[in-house]
Design an enzyme around this catalytic site. Structure first.
Site, PDB file in Angstrom:
ATOM      1  N   HIS A   1      52.162  63.812  59.831  1.00  0.00           N
ATOM      2  CA  HIS A   1      51.759  62.934  60.746  1.00  0.00           C
ATOM      3  C   HIS A   1      50.833  62.069  60.571  1.00  0.00           C
ATOM      4  O   HIS A   1      50.252  61.185  61.258  1.00  0.00           O
ATOM      5  CB  HIS A   1      51.748  63.439  62.446  1.00  0.00           C
ATOM      6  CG  HIS A   1      53.037  64.016  62.585  1.00  0.00           C
ATOM      7  ND1 HIS A   1      54.146  63.604  63.130  1.00  0.00           N
ATOM      8  CD2 HIS A   1      53.533  65.404  62.342  1.00  0.00           C
ATOM      9  CE1 HIS A   1      55.226  64.347  63.388  1.00  0.00           C
ATOM     10  NE2 HIS A   1      54.778  65.647  62.834  1.00  0.00           N
TER      11      HIS A   1
ATOM     12  N   LYS B   1      22.262  80.651  53.895  1.00  0.00           N
ATOM     13  CA  LYS B   1      21.982  81.744  54.684  1.00  0.00           C
ATOM     14  C   LYS B   1      20.382  82.007  54.894  1.00  0.00           C
ATOM     15  O   LYS B   1      19.746  82.285  55.699  1.00  0.00           O
ATOM     16  CB  LYS B   1      22.681  82.886  54.388  1.00  0.00           C
ATOM     17  CG  LYS B   1      24.234  82.759  54.820  1.00  0.00           C
ATOM     18  CD  LYS B   1      24.972  84.149  54.470  1.00  0.00           C
ATOM     19  CE  LYS B   1      26.539  84.031  54.825  1.00  0.00           C
ATOM     20  NZ  LYS B   1      27.592  85.108  54.592  1.00  0.00           N
TER      21      LYS B   1
ATOM     22  N   GLU C   1      35.179  79.175  46.600  1.00  0.00           N
ATOM     23  CA  GLU C   1      34.348  80.170  46.275  1.00  0.00           C
ATOM     24  C   GLU C   1      34.534  80.674  44.866  1.00  0.00           C
ATOM     25  O   GLU C   1      33.408  81.115  44.165  1.00  0.00           O
ATOM     26  CB  GLU C   1      34.436  81.371  47.373  1.00  0.00           C
ATOM     27  CG  GLU C   1      33.865  80.605  48.815  1.00  0.00           C
ATOM     28  CD  GLU C   1      33.941  81.752  49.709  1.00  0.00           C
ATOM     29  OE1 GLU C   1      32.867  82.389  49.633  1.00  0.00           O
ATOM     30  OE2 GLU C   1      34.640  81.765  50.651  1.00  0.00           O
TER      31      GLU C   1
HETATM   32  O1  PA5 Z   1      33.134  84.789  51.183  1.00  0.00           O
HETATM   33  C1  PA5 Z   1      31.969  84.385  51.573  1.00  0.00           C
HETATM   34  O2  PA5 Z   1      31.057  85.247  51.093  1.00  0.00           O
HETATM   35  C2  PA5 Z   1      31.708  83.851  52.985  1.00  0.00           C
HETATM   36  O3  PA5 Z   1      32.778  82.841  53.366  1.00  0.00           O
HETATM   37  C3  PA5 Z   1      31.384  85.170  54.204  1.00  0.00           C
HETATM   38  O4  PA5 Z   1      32.706  85.578  54.395  1.00  0.00           O
HETATM   39  C4  PA5 Z   1      31.060  84.389  55.298  1.00  0.00           C
HETATM   40  O5  PA5 Z   1      29.710  83.726  54.956  1.00  0.00           O
HETATM   41  C5  PA5 Z   1      30.761  85.299  56.399  1.00  0.00           C
HETATM   42  O6  PA5 Z   1      30.167  86.245  56.137  1.00  0.00           O
HETATM   43  P1  PA5 Z   1      30.777  87.942  56.564  1.00  0.00           P
HETATM   44  O7  PA5 Z   1      32.158  87.743  55.807  1.00  0.00           O
HETATM   45  O8  PA5 Z   1      29.769  88.921  56.134  1.00  0.00           O
HETATM   46  O9  PA5 Z   1      30.860  87.711  58.045  1.00  0.00           O
END
Ligand code: PA5
Length: 352
Positions: free
Chosen positions: A249, A343, A233
């Site tokens: 394993h 999303k 990310e």
């Molecule tokens: O880092 C991110 O933006 C994503 O991995 C979010 O954490 C994920 O989409 C879930 O959203 P939230 O953390 O708001 O539940």
């Protein structure tokens, strides 16, 4: 480049480095906020199910791992729309969603609630907070305005603090130990610390234009997963993680078969267990075998008095490394356009 503040600022435009520096304060602040919860339901509970996705799920993983090692009740983390069939009356469902609007987490919590589970929401707001409050659940709010993955200290420790308030485990002393440990580490890992003395900058350099394969044993498996997802990310780069001993394993075989992997991939082995234990022996054997296979394993030594402190040591080194890697790749760590786009597509799907 990594030692030049202007170069860091030019890439890290929303100043994720500054947010990461607040991790120790997040730990303290949210452990206390969670512990102040006055629960509507104190159980006793028969099981704990954590429902979460992505960055928020890392907070759930930390809490679940801690609980599994301390509390005499079954617990699991689910990253699915549905809750497992056993999650019903007597189950505490801890729904961790930073935004409070993640559809999988909401659906999972609702499914378990329908079968009689009690819901604890850990969130900055959104639909999750509104729904949990309106339906007899408990809510712990964390500060808004961050990226979910940048709120790990808040999410993990608000959860653990609230669990303590509900009579499931006691984390206060561990939280203070983690915060103090991270404060000491921050000076070594932060942007002002030069590359020659900074393990995170060195790790980022080793991973530049390579693929990280991160391995961790026991509680450090959580840190291994966190590191890979932070590379995904923040640096928008591929990374892979695997838990020790499971990779012994299966995946281990692959390192010996094809010399291409040695040029493409860097094994990062998290080391934190005592040498005299089976897991400690496995960590060391992993490094030795990687070398025998011709690879150049990076050993990240996780220090600290407790398993939780060692986990956060590895997380802090990895989080900083992911930001420095982003800078080397010229990618602003904060925006995650592909995730936002996905999303949006799902919102269109829901609208029909
Ligand atoms: O880092 C991110 O933006 C994503 O991995 C979010 O954490 C994920 O989409 C879930 O959203 P939230 O953390 O708001 O539940």
């Amino acid at each position: 480049m990594l030692d030049d503040p202007a170069a860091l600022r030019a890439v890290d435009r929303s100043d994720m480095l500054h947010v990461l520096a607040s991790l120790p304060e997040q730990v303290r602040q949210s452990a206390q906020a969670g512990a102040r919860l006055q629960p509507r339901n104190r159980g006793p509970f028969k099981a704990v199910l954590f429902a979460a996705m992505g960055g928020s799920a890392m907070g759930a993983d930390v809490a679940a791992d801690w609980l599994a090692r301390r509390a005499p009740l079954p617990c699991a983390v689910t990253r699915e729309y549905d809750a497992p069939a056993w999650a019903g009356a007597g189950t505490l469902v801890v729904a961790v969603s930073y935004s409070g609007n993640t559809e999988e987490t909401l659906a999972c919590a609702r499914a378990a609630k329908q079968r009689g589970a009690h819901v604890l929401a850990v969130t900055s707001g959104g639909e999750l907070a509104t729904w949990a409050e309106a339906t007899g659940g408990d809510v712990v709010r964390v500060p808004a305005g961050l990226q979910p993955r940048a709120a790990l200290g808040h999410l993990a420790f608000a959860t653990l603090g609230a669990l303590e308030a509900m009579g499931v485990g006691t984390v206060a002393k561990d939280a203070e130990g983690v915060a103090a440990h991270l404060e000491r580490l921050r000076a070594q890992l932060g942007p002002e610390s030069k590359e020659a003395q900074n393990p995170s900058k060195q790790l980022a350099r080793a991973l530049h234009r390579k693929v990280a394969f991160v391995y961790g044993a026991g509680p450090l498996a959580v840190a291994a997963r966190r590191f890979a997802t932070q590379v995904n990310e923040n640096a928008k780069d591929l990374a892979h993680w695997g838990p020790i001993p499971e990779v012994h394993h299966n995946e281990l075989s692959a390192w010996f078969a094809d010399p291409r992997f040695r040029d493409l991939a860097v094994p990062v082995v998290l080391q934190g267990e005592a040498a005299g234990t089976p897991l400690g022996a496995r960590e060391r054997a992993t490094v030795a075998l990687m070398k025998e296979a011709g690879g150049k394993p990076w050993v990240l030594e996780a220090k600290g008095d407790t398993a939780l402190a060692r986990t956060f040591h590895a997380i802090y080194v990895g989080d900083y490394a992911s930001l420095y890697l982003a800078v080397l790749l010229g990618r602003d760590p904060t925006p995650v356009d592909a995730i936002v786009k996905l999303k949006q597509r799902m919102a269109e799907f829901r609208r029909g």
